[in-house]
Enzyme design. Structure first.
Site, mmCIF file in Angstrom:
data_model
loop_
_atom_site.group_PDB
_atom_site.id
_atom_site.type_symbol
_atom_site.label_atom_id
_atom_site.label_comp_id
_atom_site.label_asym_id
_atom_site.label_seq_id
_atom_site.Cartn_x
_atom_site.Cartn_y
_atom_site.Cartn_z
ATOM 1 N N LYS A 13 30.816 84.119 65.657
ATOM 2 C CA LYS A 13 29.975 83.498 64.617
ATOM 3 C C LYS A 13 28.840 84.442 64.218
ATOM 4 O O LYS A 13 28.617 84.699 63.050
ATOM 5 C CB LYS A 13 29.384 82.165 65.126
ATOM 6 C CG LYS A 13 30.448 81.149 65.539
ATOM 7 C CD LYS A 13 29.839 79.841 66.021
ATOM 8 C CE LYS A 13 29.064 79.943 67.320
ATOM 9 N NZ LYS A 13 29.873 80.322 68.499
ATOM 10 N N ARG A 88 26.404 70.775 66.497
ATOM 11 C CA ARG A 88 27.196 71.058 67.687
ATOM 12 C C ARG A 88 27.812 69.800 68.292
ATOM 13 O O ARG A 88 28.446 69.870 69.329
ATOM 14 C CB ARG A 88 26.280 71.703 68.710
ATOM 15 C CG ARG A 88 26.913 72.943 69.291
ATOM 16 C CD ARG A 88 25.856 73.678 70.037
ATOM 17 N NE ARG A 88 26.401 74.745 70.776
ATOM 18 C CZ ARG A 88 26.250 76.016 70.458
ATOM 19 N NH1 ARG A 88 25.639 76.353 69.350
ATOM 20 N NH2 ARG A 88 26.725 76.932 71.248
ATOM 21 N N ARG A 127 29.726 91.475 75.909
ATOM 22 C CA ARG A 127 28.671 91.505 74.883
ATOM 23 C C ARG A 127 27.381 92.096 75.453
ATOM 24 O O ARG A 127 26.988 91.820 76.579
ATOM 25 C CB ARG A 127 28.375 90.101 74.369
ATOM 26 C CG ARG A 127 27.145 90.075 73.451
ATOM 27 C CD ARG A 127 26.978 88.793 72.694
ATOM 28 N NE ARG A 127 27.152 87.625 73.513
ATOM 29 C CZ ARG A 127 27.350 86.399 73.016
ATOM 30 N NH1 ARG A 127 27.401 86.221 71.724
ATOM 31 N NH2 ARG A 127 27.486 85.379 73.823
ATOM 32 N N ARG A 160 23.009 88.690 77.839
ATOM 33 C CA ARG A 160 22.381 87.369 77.772
ATOM 34 C C ARG A 160 22.552 86.679 79.119
ATOM 35 O O ARG A 160 23.613 86.774 79.723
ATOM 36 C CB ARG A 160 23.074 86.525 76.676
ATOM 37 C CG ARG A 160 22.365 86.569 75.342
ATOM 38 C CD ARG A 160 23.150 85.979 74.217
ATOM 39 N NE ARG A 160 23.716 84.656 74.440
ATOM 40 C CZ ARG A 160 24.365 83.961 73.494
ATOM 41 N NH1 ARG A 160 24.494 84.466 72.279
ATOM 42 N NH2 ARG A 160 24.868 82.787 73.755
ATOM 43 N N ARG A 171 30.270 76.794 79.104
ATOM 44 C CA ARG A 171 29.981 76.685 77.662
ATOM 45 C C ARG A 171 31.245 76.356 76.876
ATOM 46 O O ARG A 171 31.214 75.565 75.932
ATOM 47 C CB ARG A 171 29.359 77.989 77.152
ATOM 48 C CG ARG A 171 27.895 78.118 77.552
ATOM 49 C CD ARG A 171 27.419 79.554 77.513
ATOM 50 N NE ARG A 171 27.576 80.191 76.237
ATOM 51 C CZ ARG A 171 27.680 81.511 76.068
ATOM 52 N NH1 ARG A 171 27.647 82.315 77.111
ATOM 53 N NH2 ARG A 171 27.814 82.005 74.864
HETATM 54 P P1 AP5 Z 1 29.350 86.957 68.733
HETATM 55 O O1 AP5 Z 1 29.492 87.227 67.279
HETATM 56 O O2 AP5 Z 1 28.036 87.201 69.367
HETATM 57 O O3 AP5 Z 1 29.908 85.482 69.092
HETATM 58 P P2 AP5 Z 1 29.307 84.037 68.815
HETATM 59 O O4 AP5 Z 1 30.408 83.186 68.282
HETATM 60 O O5 AP5 Z 1 28.055 84.130 68.007
HETATM 61 O O6 AP5 Z 1 29.049 83.597 70.312
HETATM 62 P P3 AP5 Z 1 27.774 82.930 71.005
HETATM 63 O O7 AP5 Z 1 27.945 83.178 72.473
HETATM 64 O O8 AP5 Z 1 26.516 83.382 70.362
HETATM 65 O O9 AP5 Z 1 28.046 81.434 70.703
HETATM 66 P P4 AP5 Z 1 27.415 80.240 71.415
HETATM 67 O O10 AP5 Z 1 27.838 79.138 70.502
HETATM 68 O O11 AP5 Z 1 27.815 80.113 72.824
HETATM 69 O O12 AP5 Z 1 25.870 80.600 71.490
HETATM 70 P P5 AP5 Z 1 24.577 80.100 70.685
HETATM 71 O O13 AP5 Z 1 23.638 81.218 70.631
HETATM 72 O O14 AP5 Z 1 24.953 79.381 69.466
HETATM 73 O O15 AP5 Z 1 30.486 87.820 69.473
HETATM 74 C C1 AP5 Z 1 30.626 87.851 70.867
HETATM 75 C C2 AP5 Z 1 31.011 89.261 71.326
HETATM 76 O O16 AP5 Z 1 32.294 89.609 70.818
HETATM 77 C C3 AP5 Z 1 30.074 90.368 70.795
HETATM 78 O O17 AP5 Z 1 29.966 91.329 71.797
HETATM 79 C C4 AP5 Z 1 30.786 90.935 69.557
HETATM 80 O O18 AP5 Z 1 30.491 92.294 69.362
HETATM 81 C C5 AP5 Z 1 32.250 90.726 69.937
HETATM 82 N N1 AP5 Z 1 33.091 90.331 68.804
HETATM 83 C C6 AP5 Z 1 32.809 89.361 67.891
HETATM 84 N N2 AP5 Z 1 33.827 89.221 67.019
HETATM 85 C C7 AP5 Z 1 34.784 90.104 67.405
HETATM 86 C C8 AP5 Z 1 36.075 90.444 66.894
HETATM 87 N N3 AP5 Z 1 36.586 89.807 65.844
HETATM 88 N N4 AP5 Z 1 36.795 91.398 67.543
HETATM 89 C C9 AP5 Z 1 36.283 92.034 68.626
HETATM 90 N N5 AP5 Z 1 35.066 91.775 69.142
HETATM 91 C C10 AP5 Z 1 34.319 90.832 68.540
HETATM 92 O O19 AP5 Z 1 23.994 78.977 71.709
HETATM 93 C C11 AP5 Z 1 23.481 79.328 72.969
HETATM 94 C C12 AP5 Z 1 22.963 78.093 73.675
HETATM 95 O O20 AP5 Z 1 21.862 77.524 72.923
HETATM 96 C C13 AP5 Z 1 23.954 76.929 73.823
HETATM 97 O O21 AP5 Z 1 24.781 77.083 74.964
HETATM 98 C C14 AP5 Z 1 23.003 75.724 73.922
HETATM 99 O O22 AP5 Z 1 22.453 75.634 75.210
HETATM 100 C C15 AP5 Z 1 21.880 76.096 72.956
HETATM 101 N N6 AP5 Z 1 22.128 75.593 71.586
HETATM 102 C C16 AP5 Z 1 22.345 76.351 70.474
HETATM 103 N N7 AP5 Z 1 22.548 75.581 69.403
HETATM 104 C C17 AP5 Z 1 22.453 74.286 69.824
HETATM 105 C C18 AP5 Z 1 22.588 73.024 69.188
HETATM 106 N N8 AP5 Z 1 22.878 72.931 67.887
HETATM 107 N N9 AP5 Z 1 22.429 71.905 69.932
HETATM 108 C C19 AP5 Z 1 22.156 71.972 71.252
HETATM 109 N N10 AP5 Z 1 22.023 73.140 71.927
HETATM 110 C C20 AP5 Z 1 22.181 74.297 71.229
HETATM 111 MG MG MG Z 2 26.011 83.722 68.376
#
Ligand code: AP5
Ligand code: MG
Length: 213
Positions: A13, A88, A127, A160, A171
């Protein structure tokens, strides 16, 4: 343009968001990034959410909804915005629907990025993020030019705290249980578009870009 990025942890994402911002210039609101910034700065919000995020659980809906609507009120969201990691669960999606209705706005597209569990674990464990500017890398798929150093600002790259294998599995489980019902929710309203997130970053983006033009 009002976009929602939906998909499991590590689906890409954030990586697709960077490319969409570069080309389409929309305001990016990532709840995960906002929470991590607050943790880093030691704010009251950061202290409240630190343990929850490190455990891979979800922050409460009330706190998250308030944060997003405050941000939308402050940002110049008139020309559009892109939500990453929000909503979410169904409760958050309904809160967002009410907010949009009140503001006479509609979701343009939900960009749903699918990827296999094996892909997700490999992505999350490899990552690395810049301590300073938040730029994201992957040790194999998207390495920096100099090992451990950010190409953009020259700062140190770190992992992270929620990117260890155990928390990543938690997760993914939370995603399957609480977030994946949104796939049906948005499919029913006709705004869901599916993308194969197992492909390379640029290949995924070609498909995303085509759908946005
Ligand atoms: P990346 O693009 O960073 O992936 P992502 O989908 O953004 O993954 P996240 O881990 O950020 O998602 P998440 O939903 O767990 O975390 P969030 O920050 O939202 O890519 C990942 C890796 O792969 C990178 O190294 C990249 O280079 C590589 N990559 C990407 N695409 C690729 C491809 N096509 N091919 C090869 N390599 C690739 O949330 C974190 C925490 O915050 C949650 O667990 C929760 O506790 C809290 N939180 C956030 N939002 C809410 C909400 N709305 N409600 C309640 N709690 C929340
Ligand atoms: Mg992300």
């Amino acid at each position: 343009m009002i976009l929602i990025l939906l998909g499991p942890p590590g689906a890409g994402k954030g990586s697709q968001a960077s490319k969409i911002i570069e080309e389409f210039g929309v305001t990016h609101i990532s709840t995960g990034d906002i929470f991590r910034k607050n943790i880093k700065e030691g704010t009251e919000l950061g202290l409240k959410v630190k343990k929850i995020i490190e455990a891979g659980s979800l922050v409460s809906d009330d706190l998250t909804n308030e944060l997003v609507f405050d941000r939308l009120a402050k940002e110049n969201s008139e020309s559009g915005f892109m939500l990453d990691g929000y909503p979410r669960n169904i409760n958050q999606a309904e809160a967002l629907d009410s907010w949009l209705k009140e503001h006479d706005k509609e979701i343009t597209k939900v960009i749903y990025i699918e990827a296999s569990n094996e892909t997700l674990i490999g992505r999350i464990s490899g990552r690395r993020v810049c301590k300073n500017c938040g730029a994201t890398y992957h040790i194999k798929n998207h390495p920096p030019k100099v090992d451990g150093i950010c190409d953009v600002c020259g700062s140190e790259l770190v992992q992270r705290p929620d990117d260890n294998e155990e928390t990543a599995l938690d997760r993914i489980e939370v995603y399957n249980r609480k977030t994946s019902p949104l796939i049906d929710y948005y499919e029913k309203s006709g705004v869901l578009h599916r993308f194969n997130g197992n492909l390379e970053i640029d290949e995924v983006y070609e498909d995303v870009r085509d759908s946005l033009k």
